[in-house]
Design a protein around this motif. Structure first.
Motif, PDB file in Angstrom:
ATOM      1  N   LYS A 393     -14.675   5.125  -1.440  1.00 51.31           N
ATOM      2  CA  LYS A 393     -13.373   5.014  -2.103  1.00 51.31           C
ATOM      3  C   LYS A 393     -12.238   5.391  -1.157  1.00 51.31           C
ATOM      4  O   LYS A 393     -11.205   4.714  -1.090  1.00 51.31           O
ATOM      5  N   GLU A 394     -12.420   6.483  -0.411  1.00 50.18           N
ATOM      6  CA  GLU A 394     -11.369   6.929   0.524  1.00 50.18           C
ATOM      7  C   GLU A 394     -11.127   5.883   1.612  1.00 50.18           C
ATOM      8  O   GLU A 394      -9.981   5.615   1.994  1.00 50.18           O
ATOM      9  N   LYS A 395     -12.223   5.265   2.101  1.00 54.91           N
ATOM     10  CA  LYS A 395     -12.066   4.219   3.097  1.00 54.91           C
ATOM     11  C   LYS A 395     -11.317   3.029   2.521  1.00 54.91           C
ATOM     12  O   LYS A 395     -10.444   2.439   3.164  1.00 54.91           O
ATOM     13  N   ILE A 397      -9.174   3.017   0.044  1.00 57.86           N
ATOM     14  CA  ILE A 397      -7.760   3.338  -0.196  1.00 57.86           C
ATOM     15  C   ILE A 397      -6.963   3.218   1.101  1.00 57.86           C
ATOM     16  O   ILE A 397      -5.845   2.682   1.127  1.00 57.86           O
ATOM     17  N   THR A 398      -7.547   3.742   2.208  1.00 54.61           N
ATOM     18  CA  THR A 398      -6.860   3.644   3.506  1.00 54.61           C
ATOM     19  C   THR A 398      -6.659   2.187   3.904  1.00 54.61           C
ATOM     20  O   THR A 398      -5.581   1.779   4.360  1.00 54.61           O
ATOM     21  N   LEU A 399      -7.703   1.385   3.734  1.00 56.66           N
ATOM     22  CA  LEU A 399      -7.616  -0.035   4.062  1.00 56.66           C
ATOM     23  C   LEU A 399      -6.592  -0.745   3.188  1.00 56.66           C
ATOM     24  O   LEU A 399      -5.825  -1.597   3.645  1.00 56.66           O
ATOM     25  N   GLU A 401      -3.872   0.551   1.801  1.00 56.97           N
ATOM     26  CA  GLU A 401      -2.515   0.902   2.225  1.00 56.97           C
ATOM     27  C   GLU A 401      -2.095   0.091   3.451  1.00 56.97           C
ATOM     28  O   GLU A 401      -0.957  -0.375   3.554  1.00 56.97           O
ATOM     29  N   ASP A 402      -3.047  -0.072   4.392  1.00 55.70           N
ATOM     30  CA  ASP A 402      -2.739  -0.886   5.577  1.00 55.70           C
ATOM     31  C   ASP A 402      -2.451  -2.336   5.197  1.00 55.70           C
ATOM     32  O   ASP A 402      -1.524  -2.962   5.719  1.00 55.70           O
ATOM     33  N   GLU A 403      -3.248  -2.857   4.275  1.00 52.28           N
ATOM     34  CA  GLU A 403      -3.048  -4.235   3.838  1.00 52.28           C
ATOM     35  C   GLU A 403      -1.708  -4.400   3.123  1.00 52.28           C
ATOM     36  O   GLU A 403      -1.038  -5.426   3.247  1.00 52.28           O
ATOM     37  N   LYS A 405       1.065  -2.668   3.672  1.00 54.90           N
ATOM     38  CA  LYS A 405       2.143  -2.678   4.673  1.00 54.90           C
ATOM     39  C   LYS A 405       2.200  -4.030   5.383  1.00 54.90           C
ATOM     40  O   LYS A 405       3.276  -4.588   5.605  1.00 54.90           O
TER      41      LYS A 405
END
Length: 511
Positions: A393-395, A397-399, A401-403, A405
């Motif tokens: 899940k944490e991975k 969420i990070t991905l 956010e990048d997408e 932006k």
């Protein structure tokens, strides 16, 4: 089924004792049953035709206590209706509250000869053994109001044509008022049709025309005789409604519903509305049931609807004499057998009680140990799975956010490109198109502005001319030429004394 029946019965069986048709209902699905059988798990309901009972209104003094009410109604019914004292009629009643009377209570009384019940239900009882409810057919209509299928109040008239009976029933403010059997059953109408036609035709042939032929489109030789037959039916209905108005002080009938036991292509309610000048509809309602049958007798549907309402919301008027035997534990033989077994059980209970308890505790302990092992393994497995899911899940969420932006950057770039490629060419295209028209009327353009407020496209032209007439002529010409493509808006023309020119703003909205 209603709350009162759902606890004890798994299905409902409705019975038409006159045609021996049966419909079984489970939940909201009903289907025709050719060979019904006895089952203690089913609730059985049937009805009496209007011509098979006597209906009258009786007033009883309010001083009579409830425990003596039946005897008082029974006695008064025999006296006022001149009933045969040698016959022990079955009498049921419902109280009416729409009469203002300080001294008396008023009741609708329903009276049936027991021999009629025996003869009518002889065949059905042989098949199903018991009938829980036998109710006068007109009282089933109360269910339509209780389930709010008809929500409006007022005075409503219901007309239903069956093979061996036809009845008119009146409800006022959702309560029963009056009912009467009329000699316009399908069998009666067949006989009268043959009289009018002057020749006897088969009943099936008559029924086929009644059900499948439309009077509006038919060219049959039967047409004119059916019209005369229907006019006699409507005249009889009108006479009864006229009587009911006087007898029950009814100001007007809000609605009339008419239907038949078989489907009809001819819109009887439309003909009735023309004849009586009362708003009319088909006696066909959405009861909320599902079925595979092409057409279901409305009385079968009403009986199933009756079982779907609470007992205290029904009219309590039950003529059944085919009641179920009491439960085994309530019978005298059942009580004796239970008492005998209880005596033997007590004699052997004390010495074996402790042995049974010890064995039960040991068995329960073994079961709990085995269950603990299985639960512990599940716990360890699920904890490991949860940790893996949290990391994933944490991975994610990070991905994400990048997408997001990256998406916003691309979106802004595309918007800029769109503005350059679409908006500017659009502005240039419009200016080029209007240039010839501006030159034609010698009108100059001082400035141009192109905007897109609220998803619309507007080109604003600041016009300059030597004459205000040139501007107005230009606008009239543009409006006439481009009326299906553009909307032109010119609010005022101003004169500048210093410049000795006329100025105005013309807004062009692209449709």
């Amino acid at each position: 089924m209603g709350a009162s029946t759902q606890q004890s019965f798994t299905s409902v069986l409705s019975v038409n004792p006159y045609k021996e048709t049966y419909f079984s209902g489970i939940s909201s699905f009903i289907s025709k049953t050719a060979s019904p059988e006895y089952s203690k798990e089913q609730f059985v309901i049937s009805y009496l035709n209007t011509k098979d009972f006597i209906n009258a209104q009786i007033a009883i003094s309010k001083n009579i206590p409830d425990e003596d009410l039946y005897d008082a109604i029974n006695s008064k019914a025999y006296d006022e209706l001149a009933l045969d004292q040698a016959v022990e009629y079955k009498i049921q009643y419902i109280e009416t509250f729409n009469v203002l009377d300080e001294e008396n209570r008023h009741f609708h009384v329903f009276i049936v000869d027991p021999l009629d019940i025996t003869n009518t239900f002889l065949q059905p009882v042989e098949k199903v053994k018991y009938i829980d409810v036998i109710i006068p057919a007109p009282l089933l209509i109360k269910s339509i109001y209780t389930k709010e299928i008809i929500e409006n109040n007022g005075v409503h008239c219901f007309i239903y044509i069956q093979e061996n009976d036809a009845f008119i029933t009146i409800y006022e403010e959702q309560e029963f008022v009056y009912t009467k059997s009329i000699k316009f059953s399908l069998l009666d109408m067949h006989e009268r049709f043959c009289e009018l036609y002057g020749e006897r035709i088969d009943y099936d042939q008559f029924l086929n025309y009644f059900s499948n032929e439309s009077l509006k489109d038919s060219n049959s030789e039967y047409k004119q005789f059916f019209i005369r037959l229907y006019k006699e039916l409507f005249a009889n209905i009108n006479d009864i409604l006229t009587y009911a108005k006087r007898a029950f002080e009814i100001e007007k009938f809000e609605h009339v519903y008419i239907g038949a036991q078989v489907p009809t292509v001819t819109k009887l309610h439309e003909m009735l509305e023309v004849e009586l000048n009362i708003k009319s509809s088909e006696f066909d309602f959405d009861y909320g049931f599902e079925t595979n049958e092409s057409y279901v007798d409305q009385l079968h549907l009403l009986m199933h609807l009756y079982t779907n309402i609470q007992k205290d919301e029904r009219y309590n008027c039950n003529f059944t004499v085919y009641k179920r035997p009491p439960k085994f534990i309530k019978r005298e033989s059942g009580k004796l057998i239970i008492l005998t077994f209880a005596s033997f059980a007590l004699a052997f209970a004390y010495p074996i009680t402790y042995w049974i308890l010890t064995y039960a505790q040991e068995l329960q302990e073994d079961l709990l140990k085995q269950e603990y092992k299985e639960v512990h393994i599940q716990k360890i497995t699920r904890e490991a799975t949860i940790k893996n899911r949290i990391a994933d899940k944490e991975k994610a969420i990070t991905l994400l956010e990048d997408e997001k932006k990256d998406y916003i950057d691309k979106k802004n770039t595309l918007m800029k490109i769109h503005k350059v490629k679409v908006d500017y060419p659009m502005k240039a295209k419009l200016l080029a198109m209007f240039t010839k028209d501006l030159n034609r009327f010698h009108v100059n353009v001082r400035s141009v502005e192109y905007t897109q407020p609220k998803n619309s496209k507007i080109l604003s032209l600041q016009l300059v001319a030597n004459s205000d007439r040139k501007i107005t002529q230009l606008v009239e010409y543009l409006t006439s030429k481009y009326q299906e493509k553009y909307n032109f808006d010119l609010k005022e023309i101003r004169f500048d004394e210093d410049a000795n020119k006329y100025f105005s703003e013309l807004k062009v909205k692209i449709l």
